[in-house]
Design an enzyme around this catalytic site. Structure first.
Site, PDB file in Angstrom:
ATOM      1  N   HIS A  72       0.852  -1.191   0.000  1.00 36.02           N
ATOM      2  CA  HIS A  72       0.000   0.000   0.000  1.00 36.02           C
ATOM      3  C   HIS A  72       0.889   1.243   0.000  1.00 36.02           C
ATOM      4  CE1 HIS A  72      -3.991  -1.863   1.638  1.00 36.02           C
ATOM      5  NE2 HIS A  72      -3.394  -2.650   0.755  1.00 36.02           N
ATOM      6  N   TYR A 212      -9.245   5.291   7.504  1.00 36.97           N
ATOM      7  CA  TYR A 212      -9.411   5.666   8.915  1.00 36.97           C
ATOM      8  C   TYR A 212     -10.498   6.739   8.952  1.00 36.97           C
ATOM      9  CZ  TYR A 212      -5.001   3.443  10.371  1.00 36.97           C
ATOM     10  OH  TYR A 212      -4.008   2.544  10.664  1.00 36.97           O
ATOM     11  N   PRO A 304      -3.791   0.041  18.864  1.00 36.36           N
ATOM     12  CA  PRO A 304      -3.519  -0.393  17.486  1.00 36.36           C
ATOM     13  C   PRO A 304      -3.713   0.677  16.402  1.00 36.36           C
ATOM     14  CG  PRO A 304      -5.580  -1.344  18.297  1.00 36.36           C
ATOM     15  CD  PRO A 304      -4.966  -0.631  19.443  1.00 36.36           C
ATOM     16  N   LYS A 308       1.491  -0.124  15.132  1.00 34.45           N
ATOM     17  CA  LYS A 308       2.905  -0.189  15.497  1.00 34.45           C
ATOM     18  C   LYS A 308       3.301  -1.418  16.320  1.00 34.45           C
ATOM     19  CE  LYS A 308       4.477   3.362  13.478  1.00 34.45           C
ATOM     20  NZ  LYS A 308       4.193   2.752  12.185  1.00 34.45           N
ATOM     21  N   TYR A 396       4.018   6.539  10.015  1.00 34.28           N
ATOM     22  CA  TYR A 396       3.239   5.350   9.647  1.00 34.28           C
ATOM     23  C   TYR A 396       4.112   4.306   8.940  1.00 34.28           C
ATOM     24  CZ  TYR A 396      -1.082   2.809   8.924  1.00 34.28           C
ATOM     25  OH  TYR A 396      -2.071   1.858   8.999  1.00 34.28           O
TER      26      TYR A 396
HETATM   27  C1  LIG Z   1      -6.330  -9.257  19.896  1.00 36.63           C
HETATM   28  C2  LIG Z   1      -5.169  -8.430  19.414  1.00 36.63           C
HETATM   29  C3  LIG Z   1      -5.277  -7.706  18.234  1.00 36.63           C
HETATM   30  C4  LIG Z   1      -4.218  -6.930  17.785  1.00 36.63           C
HETATM   31  N1  LIG Z   1      -4.345  -6.205  16.636  1.00 36.63           N
HETATM   32  C5  LIG Z   1      -3.320  -5.447  16.208  1.00 36.63           C
HETATM   33  C6  LIG Z   1      -3.432  -4.678  15.029  1.00 36.63           C
HETATM   34  O1  LIG Z   1      -4.469  -4.678  14.373  1.00 36.63           O
HETATM   35  N2  LIG Z   1      -2.340  -3.941  14.636  1.00 36.63           N
HETATM   36  C7  LIG Z   1      -1.150  -3.935  15.362  1.00 36.63           C
HETATM   37  O2  LIG Z   1      -0.167  -3.293  14.973  1.00 36.63           O
HETATM   38  N3  LIG Z   1      -1.032  -4.655  16.481  1.00 36.63           N
HETATM   39  C8  LIG Z   1      -2.079  -5.402  16.906  1.00 36.63           C
HETATM   40  N4  LIG Z   1      -1.940  -6.121  18.024  1.00 36.63           N
HETATM   41  C9  LIG Z   1      -0.625  -6.098  18.677  1.00 36.63           C
HETATM   42  C10 LIG Z   1       0.358  -7.089  18.046  1.00 36.63           C
HETATM   43  O3  LIG Z   1      -0.322  -8.262  17.714  1.00 36.63           O
HETATM   44  C11 LIG Z   1       1.485  -7.327  19.059  1.00 36.63           C
HETATM   45  O4  LIG Z   1       2.168  -6.112  19.231  1.00 36.63           O
HETATM   46  C12 LIG Z   1       2.458  -8.428  18.638  1.00 36.63           C
HETATM   47  O5  LIG Z   1       1.820  -9.686  18.746  1.00 36.63           O
HETATM   48  C13 LIG Z   1       3.715  -8.414  19.500  1.00 36.63           C
HETATM   49  O6  LIG Z   1       4.472  -9.572  19.260  1.00 36.63           O
HETATM   50  P1  LIG Z   1       5.235 -10.294  20.450  1.00 36.63           P
HETATM   51  O7  LIG Z   1       5.964 -11.424  19.810  1.00 36.63           O
HETATM   52  O8  LIG Z   1       5.975  -9.296  21.243  1.00 36.63           O
HETATM   53  O9  LIG Z   1       4.106 -10.825  21.435  1.00 36.63           O
HETATM   54  P2  LIG Z   1       2.977 -11.957  21.204  1.00 36.63           P
HETATM   55  O10 LIG Z   1       2.605 -12.047  19.780  1.00 36.63           O
HETATM   56  O11 LIG Z   1       1.923 -11.682  22.205  1.00 36.63           O
HETATM   57  O12 LIG Z   1       3.718 -13.305  21.583  1.00 36.63           O
HETATM   58  C14 LIG Z   1       4.010 -13.637  22.921  1.00 36.63           C
HETATM   59  C15 LIG Z   1       3.974 -15.146  23.047  1.00 36.63           C
HETATM   60  O13 LIG Z   1       4.385 -15.478  24.380  1.00 36.63           O
HETATM   61  C16 LIG Z   1       3.648 -16.573  24.804  1.00 36.63           C
HETATM   62  N5  LIG Z   1       3.635 -16.658  26.254  1.00 36.63           N
HETATM   63  C17 LIG Z   1       2.990 -15.870  27.140  1.00 36.63           C
HETATM   64  N6  LIG Z   1       3.185 -16.298  28.385  1.00 36.63           N
HETATM   65  C18 LIG Z   1       3.984 -17.384  28.286  1.00 36.63           C
HETATM   66  C19 LIG Z   1       4.538 -18.285  29.238  1.00 36.63           C
HETATM   67  N7  LIG Z   1       4.291 -18.162  30.514  1.00 36.63           N
HETATM   68  N8  LIG Z   1       5.323 -19.287  28.804  1.00 36.63           N
HETATM   69  C20 LIG Z   1       5.584 -19.438  27.471  1.00 36.63           C
HETATM   70  N9  LIG Z   1       5.059 -18.623  26.531  1.00 36.63           N
HETATM   71  C21 LIG Z   1       4.285 -17.618  26.937  1.00 36.63           C
HETATM   72  C22 LIG Z   1       2.256 -16.342  24.231  1.00 36.63           C
HETATM   73  O14 LIG Z   1       1.544 -17.569  24.119  1.00 36.63           O
HETATM   74  C23 LIG Z   1       2.581 -15.739  22.875  1.00 36.63           C
HETATM   75  O15 LIG Z   1       2.572 -16.677  21.830  1.00 36.63           O
HETATM   76  C24 LIG Z   1      -3.001  -6.891  18.515  1.00 36.63           C
HETATM   77  C25 LIG Z   1      -2.886  -7.627  19.692  1.00 36.63           C
HETATM   78  C26 LIG Z   1      -3.954  -8.385  20.146  1.00 36.63           C
HETATM   79  C27 LIG Z   1      -3.832  -9.152  21.443  1.00 36.63           C
END
Ligand SMILES: Cc1cc2nc3c(=O)[nH]c(=O)nc-3n(C[C@H](O)[C@H](O)[C@H](O)COP(=O)(O)OP(=O)(O)OC[C@H]3O[C@@H](n4cnc5c(N)ncnc54)[C@H](O)[C@@H]3O)c2cc1C
Length: 410
Positions: A72, A212, A304, A308, A396
């Site tokens: 995009h 948006y 969200p 970011k 962005y």
């Molecule tokens: C419902 C939802 C919708 C979202 N929508 C958007 C969006 O539209 N746009 C956007 O930019 N961001 C969005 N986000 C945010 C984005 O998804 C996160 O910023 C991103 O997932 C961060 O990645 P991460 O690897 O840091 O964490 P995560 O993807 O949360 O991964 C963390 C992992 O750690 C694991 N974990 C937790 N506790 C334990 C434990 N005790 N032992 C072992 N493993 C564990 C979890 O199972 C998970 O798989 C959304 C988040 C959620 C929850």
């Protein structure tokens, strides 16, 4: 030591770190409490900054993204019944974003780790992280399967995994952050007085670019996850419930909020998922403690609106990867010593942008008409001024990355 880097969490942050380290010959073990299938099918973020897309390509996991994702070159801001395009290409010297679901990125990383013989242990819950300051960093963990992924079954024998460094990539609820003593960490948090009601729709995209929209009834976002799966959001009250939103009401409200003088672009389809997502800002300082480094949502959460969350997680991982390579190759911790400082600088800029986008585009409780006029004036300024549009566009598509390089040998 069982491994060099113990990684808690197989989300985008943990998997990408493991993938990048493997390319540099550094061993890691990744533990995640959830099942592989559950992580790979949970739809979350979908906007990739260009540096993220480029990293996926250059590290060998970008093929499907290039085939199935869509590039995009701008977004549309819609308010007071009119649409205004922010042209990323023109304002940021040809830069763009890629729409490709987070769960697809995770699938690609899982496939790459599996093919390379990487050690990723799903359904393995880390219960505690110890020894990161002066002992042997240890991940205490137990294996599933867990009967309920959200309320994990508290049973089973606890095992230990020892490592040299722990990467806490376990999201907001994981145990890694708690290994930093409470007295040594500061947590900044802001709850927003609204939530997003999100739907997944089987059908074609409504528009070529994200829309948006700010309307008197509240915010709406028209986004996409693939040519056949669409993502749309409506601002709702945080205490609202999905049962209050039959499909007809959702479509009616989306049309109302997104409609411009040329009509509503929203294309209806089959809604196959509904959910309410709370909105919050959170930052933990510092992001490191001894041999523990937090990355992604474990250290910071953004609302969200600025898209970011995942991008910030990847930016942390890039710095951490560079620091770990330096440490394991040369023994120097110069980069790792600056990890928190470097990552927090970007995290706070992303917080600022996400907070600003959220504040500008949502209706606050009370429906103050003065505030709506001020928000419309701000949007008018942003879309009418090249400086304003450029500021939005460069944030962005992603601010420049700061990845420290190793100090020259003396
Ligand atoms: C419902 C939802 C919708 C979202 N929508 C958007 C969006 O539209 N746009 C956007 O930019 N961001 C969005 N986000 C945010 C984005 O998804 C996160 O910023 C991103 O997932 C961060 O990645 P991460 O690897 O840091 O964490 P995560 O993807 O949360 O991964 C963390 C992992 O750690 C694991 N974990 C937790 N506790 C334990 C434990 N005790 N032992 C072992 N493993 C564990 C979890 O199972 C998970 O798989 C959304 C988040 C959620 C929850």
């Amino acid at each position: 030591m069982d491994t060099q880097v113990g990684i808690v969490g197989a989300g985008p942050a943990g998997l990408l770190l493991s993938h990048l380290l493997a390319a540099d010959g550094i061993e890691s073990v990744v533990l995640d409490a959830r099942s592989r299938a559950s992580i790979e099918t949970t739809v979350r973020a979908g906007v990739l900054e260009d540096h993220v897309a480029e990293l996926l390509r250059s590290s060998g996991v970008g093929e499907r993204m290039d085939a199935e994702g869509s590039v995009h070159h701008g977004v549309e801001l819609r308010f007071a019944g009119r649409g205004h395009r922010i042209d990323f290409n023109e304002l940021t010297e040809g830069r763009s974003i890629v729409l490709y679901g987070q769960h697809e990125v995770v699938k690609d990383l899982n496939a790459a780790r599996t093919a390379a013989g990487g050690d990723v242990r799903w359904e393995t819950e880390t219960t505690q992280v110890t020894g990161v300051l002066d002992g042997t960093p240890t991940l205490h963990h137990r294996s599933g399967p867990f009967t309920d992924e959200l309320r994990m079954q508290r049973s089973g024998d606890v095992s230990e995994l020892t490592c040299e460094v722990v990467a806490g990539c376990d999201g907001y609820w994981g145990p890694s952050r708690r290994a930093i003593p409470e007295a040594l960490r500061t947590e900044y948090e802001r709850q927003y007085p609204f939530a997003w009601f999100g739907i997944l729709v089987e059908g074609p995209p409504s528009s070529d670019e994200l829309i948006y929209a700010l309307h008197d009834n509240g915010f709406a976002l028209v986004s996409t996850r693939s040519p056949t799966v669409q993502r749309m959001y409506l601002q709702v009250d945080p205490d609202d419930h999905v049962d209050n939103w039959p499909d007809e009401r959702i479509w009616e409200e989306l049309h109302t909020r997104v409609r411009s003088e040329t009509g509503s672009d929203v294309v209806e389809g089959r809604i196959f998922d509904k959910g309410i997502i709370g909105m919050r800002s959170f930052v933990c300082e510092p992001m490191q403690y001894g041999n523990l480094y937090l990355a992604g949502d474990a250290a910071h959460i953004v609302p969200p609106t600025g898209a970011k969350g995942m991008n910030l997680a990847v930016a942390d991982v890039r710095v951490l990867h560079r620091g770990l390579v330096e440490r394991f190759r040369t023994g120097s911790t110069d980069i790792l010593d600056r990890y928190s400082e470097v990552c927090l600088r970007r995290a706070w800029k992303a917080q600022r942008f996400s907070w600003w986008m959220t504040s500008m585009l949502h209706r606050f409780p009370g429906n103050d008409p003065f505030q709506l006029r001020v928000q419309q004036a701000e949007l008018d300024y942003i879309t009418g001024s090249r400086a304003g549009s450029t500021s939005l566009a460069e944030n962005y598509v992603g601010l420049p990355l700061e990845i420290p390089s190793a100090a020259p040998a003396t």
